[in-house]
Design an enzyme around this catalytic site. Structure first.
Site, PDB file in Angstrom:
ATOM      1  N   GLY A 134      65.394 -41.655 -32.014  1.00 47.51           N
ATOM      2  CA  GLY A 134      65.520 -41.266 -33.410  1.00 47.51           C
ATOM      3  C   GLY A 134      66.055 -42.323 -34.360  1.00 47.51           C
ATOM      4  N   LYS A 136      64.569 -44.783 -35.872  1.00 50.34           N
ATOM      5  CA  LYS A 136      63.733 -44.986 -37.064  1.00 50.34           C
ATOM      6  C   LYS A 136      63.629 -43.703 -37.871  1.00 50.34           C
ATOM      7  CE  LYS A 136      61.537 -48.751 -34.687  1.00 50.34           C
ATOM      8  NZ  LYS A 136      62.207 -48.518 -33.383  1.00 50.34           N
ATOM      9  N   ASP A 154      58.400 -36.348 -30.305  1.00 48.32           N
ATOM     10  CA  ASP A 154      58.278 -37.179 -29.107  1.00 48.32           C
ATOM     11  C   ASP A 154      57.715 -36.293 -28.017  1.00 48.32           C
ATOM     12  OD1 ASP A 154      59.674 -40.086 -28.296  1.00 48.32           O
ATOM     13  OD2 ASP A 154      59.197 -38.787 -26.587  1.00 48.32           O
ATOM     14  N   CYS A 252      57.699 -53.164 -29.288  1.00 44.33           N
ATOM     15  CA  CYS A 252      58.710 -54.194 -28.990  1.00 44.33           C
ATOM     16  C   CYS A 252      58.211 -55.032 -27.825  1.00 44.33           C
ATOM     17  CB  CYS A 252      60.075 -53.553 -28.722  1.00 44.33           C
ATOM     18  SG  CYS A 252      60.072 -52.366 -27.368  1.00 44.33           S
TER      19      CYS A 252
HETATM   20  C1  LIG Z   1      59.648 -47.185 -28.450  1.00 41.47           C
HETATM   21  S1  LIG Z   1      60.094 -45.561 -28.087  1.00 41.47           S
HETATM   22  C2  LIG Z   1      60.488 -44.921 -29.663  1.00 41.47           C
HETATM   23  C3  LIG Z   1      61.800 -45.363 -30.230  1.00 41.47           C
HETATM   24  C4  LIG Z   1      62.116 -44.639 -31.506  1.00 41.47           C
HETATM   25  N1  LIG Z   1      61.056 -44.809 -32.487  1.00 41.47           N
HETATM   26  C5  LIG Z   1      63.417 -45.066 -32.143  1.00 41.47           C
HETATM   27  O1  LIG Z   1      63.411 -45.829 -33.097  1.00 41.47           O
HETATM   28  O2  LIG Z   1      64.463 -44.585 -31.697  1.00 41.47           O
HETATM   29  C6  LIG Z   1      58.573 -44.816 -27.745  1.00 41.47           C
HETATM   30  C7  LIG Z   1      58.641 -43.319 -27.571  1.00 41.47           C
HETATM   31  O3  LIG Z   1      57.305 -42.832 -27.452  1.00 41.47           O
HETATM   32  C8  LIG Z   1      57.337 -41.679 -26.676  1.00 41.47           C
HETATM   33  N2  LIG Z   1      55.960 -41.388 -26.252  1.00 41.47           N
HETATM   34  C9  LIG Z   1      55.270 -41.889 -25.210  1.00 41.47           C
HETATM   35  N3  LIG Z   1      54.021 -41.384 -25.201  1.00 41.47           N
HETATM   36  C10 LIG Z   1      53.923 -40.550 -26.255  1.00 41.47           C
HETATM   37  C11 LIG Z   1      52.900 -39.718 -26.771  1.00 41.47           C
HETATM   38  N4  LIG Z   1      51.702 -39.654 -26.196  1.00 41.47           N
HETATM   39  N5  LIG Z   1      53.157 -38.990 -27.869  1.00 41.47           N
HETATM   40  C12 LIG Z   1      54.367 -39.039 -28.478  1.00 41.47           C
HETATM   41  N6  LIG Z   1      55.378 -39.803 -28.016  1.00 41.47           N
HETATM   42  C13 LIG Z   1      55.150 -40.557 -26.933  1.00 41.47           C
HETATM   43  C14 LIG Z   1      58.310 -42.014 -25.582  1.00 41.47           C
HETATM   44  O4  LIG Z   1      58.828 -40.853 -24.983  1.00 41.47           O
HETATM   45  C15 LIG Z   1      59.359 -42.831 -26.325  1.00 41.47           C
HETATM   46  O5  LIG Z   1      60.434 -42.027 -26.688  1.00 41.47           O
END
Ligand SMILES: C[S@@+](CC[C@H](N)C(=O)[O-])C[C@H]1O[C@@H](n2cnc3c(N)ncnc32)[C@H](O)[C@@H]1O
Length: 659
Positions: A134, A136, A154, A252
Site C-alpha cells: 500500500g 503507493k 491486490d 523494480c
Molecule cells: C511490487 S508489488 C506492489 C507494491 C505496492 N504497489 C506498494 O507500493 O506497496 C506487486 C503486487 O502485485 C500483486 N499481484 C501479483 N499478481 C497480481 C495480479 N494478477 N493482480 C493483482 N495483483 C497482483 C502482488 O501480490 C504484489 O503485492
C-alpha cells in the site's frame, strides 16, 4: 555467484557491513546490457542503500511535520516526491509515536516515483491494481485529498491485510480495498478510471541491495513468468482506463522483457495508447528501446514511432540516482472518436469498440491532448494555475477539485455528450483482529442509505446478493455475518446515533453509509456495485453495531482529526502516557484532561455517563463517559473508553499495538 560487501550506513553503533551474493547469470546479463557502465553499476552495491519516508499530507503539512519531528535537521528532501525525505537509518522512524499516528509512510525513495508520475488530482477515480502493502496507494490518496475515489486492489489475500491496515493507518476515507483478479475487476470497472497504476509483480532485480531475499525470489520466479503475468494484468488495466485517462506501469526490475518489451507489446495491441514522455531529471535515464529482443521487434508494426517512443519511459539506476532500481512508463489512452482495434482476437479491444459505439455514460471523445512534462512529473499543457484542466478537441473540462457522477443530483452533475464532457465539483478493523480475525467480505445483503443528511429523501436501495451468478469460492473468505435487512438497518442507524453523539460534523461527510452485516462503511459516492467482488474494505470502515451499542473502529479513529471527536484526550507524543497507551495499557486519567470539542446546546450529551468534561475555554461541560479519542501531538492514535472510576480503558486493537 559473486559476493559483494555492502556498506551499511553509519549509526550510533558504528558502521556495520553485510555481504550479498549475486547470481552469476544476473551479473552476465547486466554486463551484456550495460557494457561500459557495468563497473559503476556494480560499485553501487558497495554503497549504502538510501532510506526514505513520505509525510502523509492527509494528516499534516510538511512544515508541520518538520516542526514536530525529532530528526528535522537530518531529513533531506527527495527531489522527485512531494513530502519525501531521506532519513538516517539509525533514527528508526518506524519506532516513533508519529508513525503510529500515520504521520508518514516509510517508503524506498525510487518507489515514490510512479505515483508522482500518475498526476492524480483531487476528484479523480484512481485504481491501484497491484497495491499491497500500500505504499503507493497511501501516496495516491494523499494526492486525492479526500476527494474522488481510490480503488486499491491486490490479488494476494494475505497481502491485502497489510494493505488494509496501511490504508487505515494513513487515515484514508475515500478508498475501497479489494482482493481480486484484474479480469474480475474489469467486468465491473470497464472504462471507469481516470488514473490507473500498475506497479507490477516483477523479478525484483532492482531491489537486491535493499532486500537480499529478492535474490531467492528472482531465482524462483523467472523473468519469463513475470512477463506473462504482467501482460495479463496490463490488458485488464487497459480495459479499466477511461478514454483520456493515464496509466503508469512500473517495476523494480532491470530486465527489458518486463519493461520496454511489455510496453511495446501493449502499444502494438492498442492503437489508442501512447507514451507520455517523462522528463529526465535527478539522474533518471531514458528507457532503452534498443534492448528489446529482435523476435519481438519483428512482430511490431514496421517503421512506426512505437519503438522510438519507448525512450520516453524512464529507468532509475542505483548508480545514477538516489534510490534503488526502477522502471516506469506513463501511457495515455487517447480519444479518437472510436477505438481502432489492431488485434481482432483481442477481447479488450472488442470491448472498447463496443463501448464507443454505444456512447455509454462513461464515454468521452477527445483527441490526443499531449501531456507536458515538468521535473519528471507530467503536467497537461492546458492546465490552469489552480489545478484546472481543460482538454481541448474532445473537450474534457474539469473544474475545481471535485468530480461528479452522472447519476448524482443537481450539485454533482456531469454532462457527457459525445465529444464533450463537463465536470463540476464534482477489528473492529480486520487488521485489529490479528491474523485469525481477518475478514474479507463478499457483499452480503447490503443496504445502502444515502448520505446522512439526505437519507429520507433518497430512500434506500437493497443491494442484490454479491456473488450473484458466481459460485461461492472455497477459499475461506467469509461473508459478513448477519445481513438480514432488519439488522442492516439497525447497523446504519446505530452508526448515525453514534456519529450524532460522539462526533463533530459527521453529517457533512460525503461518504454513503453502507452496512455489510453489522459492519458499517462510508463508501465514496458514485462507486459501481461491487457485487461478486471480494471486498476487503467497502469504504472507510467506521465501526460495528453490537447488541447494545455501536463500536467505533480503529480506522474511524485514524481517519478523524482530533477536532472531529466530541471528547478527546490530548497527549504529547513524548509523554510516557502515549507510549503506555500504544502498548495497550489502561491509563489513569483525571477528567480535567478530557477535552470537550463541541458542547453546543443542541448536542446530545452521551447517554451513558455521569463524569464531566470541560470545554477548552473551561466554561462548558458535558457528561464524559464512554468513547474518547486519544490523540498524540494533535493526531489521533485510537479510542479509549472512559469509566466512572477515572480509568481510560484501552481500545487499541492488538494488531495496532506497539511491539
Ligand atoms: C511490487 S508489488 C506492489 C507494491 C505496492 N504497489 C506498494 O507500493 O506497496 C506487486 C503486487 O502485485 C500483486 N499481484 C501479483 N499478481 C497480481 C495480479 N494478477 N493482480 C493483482 N495483483 C497482483 C502482488 O501480490 C504484489 O503485492
Amino acid at each position: 555467484m559473486v559476493s559483494i560487501l555492502l556498506l551499511s550506513e553509519g549509526s550510533a553503533e558504528g558502521v556495520s557491513n553485510v555481504s550479498i551474493t549475486l547470481p552469476q547469470s544476473f551479473l552476465d546479463k547486466m554486463q551484456g546490457l550495460l557494457d561500459h557502465e557495468y563497473e559503476a553499476f556494480m560499485a553501487s552495491y558497495e554503497q549504502p542503500r538510501k532510506y526514505g519516508l513520505r509525510v502523509n499530507g492527509l494528516k499534516l503539512s510538511e512544515g508541520e511535520f518538520l516542526k514536530l519531528s525529532p530528526w528535522g535537521d537530518r531529513l533531506v528532501p527527495i527531489p522527485w516526491a512531494s513530502g519525501g525525505y531521506y532519513y538516517v537509518d539509525s533514527d528508526r522512524p518506524g519506532k516513533h509515536p508519529h508513525y503510529h499516528a500515520g504521520l508518514y509512510y516509510i517508503q524506498e525513495p525510487s518507489a515514490m516515483v510512479p505515483a508522482e508520475l500518475l498526476d492524480v488530482r483531487p476528484g479523480d477515480r484512481v485504481l491501484d491494481l497491484c497495491a499491497a502493502p500500500g505504499g503507493k496507494s497511501t501516496q495516491l490518496a494523499a494526492k486525492l485529498q479526500g476527494k474522488g475515489v481510490l480503488v486499491t486492489n491486490d490479488n494476494a489475500r494475505e497481502r491485502t491485510k497489510a494493505l488494509a491496515k496501511n490504508i487505515e493507518l494513513a487515515g484514508i476515507r475515500n478508498a475501497v480495498v479489494l482482493n481480486e483478479e484484474p479480469a474480475a475487476l474489469a467486468k465491473v470497472f470497464e472504462g471507469w478510471f481516470d488514473r490507473v497504476l500498475v506497479d507490477a509483480p516483477c523479478s525484483g532485480e532492482g531491489m537486491f541491495r535493499k532486500d537480499e531475499s529478492m535474490i531467492g525470489e528472482w531465482e524462483r520466479h523467472s523473468v519469463s513468468r513475470c512477463s506473462a503475468m504482467q501482460r495479463d494484468i496490463m490488458k485488464h488495466a487497459y480495459r479499466m482506463l477511461a478514454p483520456g485517462g493515464t496509466l503508469v506501469y512500473s517495476t523494480c526490475t532491470f530486465s527489458p522483457e518486463e519493461n520496454e518489451a511489455q510496453i511495446a507489446e501493449l502499444l502494438a495491441a492498442y492503437q489508442d495508447l501512447e507514451v507520455v514522455p517523462v522528463a529526465l531529471a535527478h539522474g533518471w535515464a531514458p528507457g532503452r528501446p534498443d534492448w528489446i529482443g529482435s523476435d519481438l521487434v519483428a512482430t511490431l508494426p514496421a517503421g512506426s514511432e512505437l519503438i522510438n517512443s519507448l525512450s520516453g519511459t524512464v529507468r532509475l539506476w542505483p548508480h545514477l540516482t538516489g534510490g534503488e532500481g526502477h522502471y516506469a512508463a506513463v501511457l495515455r489512452k487517447r480519444m479518437l472518436g472510436g477505438v481502432v482495434e489492431k488485434d481482432a482476437d483481442n477481447d479488450v479491444g472488442k470491448g472498447s469498440l463496443e463501448r464507443v459505439g454505444r456512447g455509454s455514460k462513461g464515454e468521452r471523445t477527445e483527441q490526443a491532448g499531449r501531456g507536458e512534462q515538468r521535473n519528471g512529473v507530467r503536467a497537461d499543457a492546458e492546465r490552469g494555475s489552480k489545478g484546472e484542466r481543460t482538454e481541448q478537441a474532445g473537450r474534457v473540462e474539469r473544474r475545481s477539485d471535485m468530480r461528479v457522477d452522472a447519476e448524482r443530483g443537481s450539485k454533482g452533475e456531469r454532462t457527457e455528450q459525445t465529444g464533450r464532457v463537463e465536470r463540476r465539483n464534482g477489528v473492529r478493523v480486520d487488521a485489529e483482529r490479528g491474523s485469525k480475525g481477518e475478514r474479507t467480505e463478499q457483499a452480503g445483503r447490503v443496504e445502502r442509505r444515502g448520505d446522512m443528511r439526505a437519507d429520507a429523501e433518497r430512500g434506500s436501495v437493497m443491494r442484490a446478493e454479491a456473488g450473484r451468478g458466481r459460485k461461492a469460492r472455497g477459499d475461506g473468505l467469509k461473508r459478513a455475518s448477519g445481513g438480514g435487512a432488519a439488522g442492516v438497518v439497525d447497523a446504519v442507524e446505530a452508526w448515525r446515533r453514534f456519529a450524532a453523539e460522539r462526533l463533530v460534523g459527521a453529517e457533512r461527510w460525503s461518504g454513503e453509509p453502507v452496512a455489510y452485516g453489522s459492519r458499517v462503511y462510508l463508501q465514496p459516492p458514485g462507486l459501481p456495485r461491487l457485487d461478486g467482488l471480494r471486498v476487503v474494505r467497502a469504504g472507510w470502515f467506521v465501526g460495528e453495531a453490537g447488541t447494545h451499542r455501536f463500536e467505533p473502529s480503529q480506522a474511524l479513529a485514524m481517519g478523524l482529526r482530533c477536532g472531529e471527536a466530541a471528547l478527546t484526550l490530548r497527549l504529547r507524543a513524548d509523554e510516557e502516557a502515549t507510549l503506555r497507551y500504544l502498548k495497550g495499557e489502561t491509563l489513569h486519567v483525571d477528567a480535567s484532561r478530557l477535552v470537550l470539542q463541541d458542547a453546543s446546546e443542541s448536542r446530545t450529551a452521551p447517554h451513558d455517563g455521569d463524569m464531566r468534561a470541560l470545554a477548552p475555554d473551561g466554561t462548558k461541560e458535558i457528561a464524559a463517559k464512554g468513547y474518547v479519542l486519544v490523540c498524540a501531538d494533535d493526531c489521533p492514535i485510537g479510542w479509549g473508553k472512559y469509566g466512572g472510576d477515572g480509568l481510560l480503558k484501552n481500545e487499541l486493537p492488538a494488531g495496532w499495538r506497539w511491539m
